[in-house]
Scaffold this active site. Sequence first.
Site, PDB file in Angstrom:
ATOM      1  N   ASP A 180       0.841  -1.199   0.000  1.00  0.00           N
ATOM      2  CA  ASP A 180       0.000   0.000   0.000  1.00  0.00           C
ATOM      3  C   ASP A 180       0.875   1.249   0.000  1.00  0.00           C
ATOM      4  O   ASP A 180       1.800   1.370   0.814  1.00  0.00           O
ATOM      5  CB  ASP A 180      -0.903   0.002   1.239  1.00  0.00           C
TER       6      ASP A 180
ATOM      7  N   TYR B 129       2.876  10.042  -0.246  1.00  0.00           N
ATOM      8  CA  TYR B 129       4.023   9.520   0.482  1.00  0.00           C
ATOM      9  C   TYR B 129       5.348   9.771  -0.235  1.00  0.00           C
ATOM     10  O   TYR B 129       6.407   9.649   0.380  1.00  0.00           O
ATOM     11  CB  TYR B 129       3.870   8.021   0.733  1.00  0.00           C
TER      12      TYR B 129
ATOM     13  N   LYS C 204      -2.981   5.956  -3.904  1.00  0.00           N
ATOM     14  CA  LYS C 204      -4.071   6.869  -3.532  1.00  0.00           C
ATOM     15  C   LYS C 204      -3.931   8.198  -4.253  1.00  0.00           C
ATOM     16  O   LYS C 204      -2.822   8.688  -4.476  1.00  0.00           O
ATOM     17  CB  LYS C 204      -4.078   7.109  -2.019  1.00  0.00           C
TER      18      LYS C 204
ATOM     19  N   HIS D  18      -7.894   9.736  -1.326  1.00  0.00           N
ATOM     20  CA  HIS D  18      -7.162   9.706  -0.060  1.00  0.00           C
ATOM     21  C   HIS D  18      -7.938  10.314   1.105  1.00  0.00           C
ATOM     22  O   HIS D  18      -7.818   9.863   2.245  1.00  0.00           O
ATOM     23  CB  HIS D  18      -5.834  10.449  -0.243  1.00  0.00           C
TER      24      HIS D  18
END
Length: 289
Positions: free
Chosen positions: A49, A54, A79, A112
């Site tokens: 994931d 990120y 996401k 998200h």
Amino acid sequence: MCSSLNCPNVPLSNGLHIPQLGLGTSHHGGYAHDAVVYAIRECGVRHIDTAKRYGCETQLGEAIRESGIPRSELWLTSKLWCGDYGYEHAKKACLESCSRMGVEYLDLYLMHWPDARQPGRSNRDVRAETWRALEELYEEGVCRAIGVSNFLVHHLQQLKDDCSVVPHVNQVEFHPFQQPNQLAEYCRQEGIVFEGYCPLAKGQALNHPTVLQLARKYQRTPAQICIRWSIQNGVVTIPKSTKKERVQENCQVFDFLLSPEDMDSIRRLHCDMKLIHLSDPLWKEQTHT
């Protein structure tokens, strides 16, 4: 998938199956190349994931290729960040995520956050427009499944009223101190798979007396107790770790069972403690629109 872990797969409403245990990543030091390669190659993890937010999609793609495991054997989730919401932006962002990871498709693509952050437009309208873009990506096969993250019941109800495809997954914070049971029950009723992040409560659950007592009883680590509890609740669980030994530890949760009484003892730890809102200002919006 995940056969080397004896990891069960959870069926989605569209007939696909997502491995119930995955490896989470995050920003602010939440990614380690060696740990990802080790998870895939040595531990048999087949569910990873990540998210554009990120900042590690490119590195993750490199780790996947280095692992030597065929793309078809992996479940990859990314996401869509809320700054990319809107029809055109969403479709472009998804293709860019695929490009950064070096893949032709994503197994799961999530919105998200429910907060659209577009001045002059309602969050509901922007969510609906964005979701229609994800529906097209799903129809085109760029995303094998689509879902949301951090959505509450009223966000899901609005999306159901405004769009055609019910989300296949809702990924939210879930750990012994945060058990959104009403949301989980709604997801079950609507055929939405419930996926939980932060299963160790950012480490805070590991020192709780109840968890420590159960760790001694089962001769397991506190982390394994928390992850096993989440798994036995039927939750798709994605613990994060950047250390090889912790990744291995987190995977060793399929050869024991917590008793109903011990499941209840952890269930009683719920105190509605939310951890994610402490570091993300978007949380404040969720109960309002």
